[in-house]
Design an enzyme around this catalytic site. Structure first.
Site, PDB file in Angstrom:
ATOM      1  N   ASP A  30      47.117  49.193  35.709  1.00  0.00           N
ATOM      2  CA  ASP A  30      46.946  47.817  36.165  1.00  0.00           C
ATOM      3  C   ASP A  30      46.041  47.079  35.187  1.00  0.00           C
ATOM      4  OD1 ASP A  30      47.125  45.829  38.550  1.00  0.00           O
ATOM      5  OD2 ASP A  30      44.980  45.913  38.090  1.00  0.00           O
ATOM      6  N   ILE A  31      46.436  45.886  34.775  1.00  0.00           N
ATOM      7  CA  ILE A  31      45.596  45.062  33.908  1.00  0.00           C
ATOM      8  C   ILE A  31      44.502  44.446  34.780  1.00  0.00           C
ATOM      9  CG2 ILE A  31      45.510  43.060  32.379  1.00  0.00           C
ATOM     10  CD1 ILE A  31      48.473  43.608  31.720  1.00  0.00           C
TER      11      ILE A  31
ATOM     12  N   GLU B  53      51.437  42.896  37.268  1.00  0.00           N
ATOM     13  CA  GLU B  53      50.729  43.254  36.039  1.00  0.00           C
ATOM     14  C   GLU B  53      50.487  44.747  35.960  1.00  0.00           C
ATOM     15  OE1 GLU B  53      47.544  42.522  39.080  1.00  0.00           O
ATOM     16  OE2 GLU B  53      49.360  41.490  38.555  1.00  0.00           O
TER      17      GLU B  53
END
Length: 132
Positions: free
Chosen positions: A9-10, A53
């Protein structure tokens, strides 16, 4: 056969979209996917976008400890990269949840669920970390 996955996950991706716009966010997603793709084994592993994301990386013939090491390398590379979009420099970190097949975790749904729970732990612990 060992099989592990990482859900990546960003961190604070919404802030990128809010501050720089969705085109910048889209550019960041593309750059992060290239970084990940360039740092996995081309013949055995694969990456897919998983959610907004998030990315899912499948590590074929890889035990959990080795998947952690590979994820740590990806995290370090992402953390050290400055993404340049127009005249903007964007620093990114990622959070990662790692899981592996086992006697108790023996379906893809269960594997993804475990990795997702580990990702959640990484995010609530302050982000920019890996849990397995």
């Amino acid at each position: 056969m060992d099989l592990s996955i990482a859900i990546i996950d960003i961190d604070f991706f919404k802030n990128i979209n809010d501050e720089y716009g969705h085109l910048a966010g889209d550019f960041v997603l593309k750059e992060i996917s290239k970084l990940i793709k360039n740092n996995i084994r081309i013949k055995s592993d694969w990456i897919a976008r998983y959610g907004g994301e998030e990315f899912l990386v499948l590590f074929k013939n890889t035990a959990k400890e080795d998947a952690y090491i590979l994820s740590k390398r990806i995290k370090s590379i992402v953390e050290g990269k400055i993404i340049k979009y127009n005249n903007i420099e964007i620093k990114i970190t990622i959070s990662v949840g790692v899981a592996s097949l086992s006697k108790k975790v023996n379906t893809m749904n269960r594997l993804i669920s475990i990795a997702d729970k580990k990702l959640y732990k990484a995010k609530i612990s302050g982000r920019n970390s890996i849990y397995m």
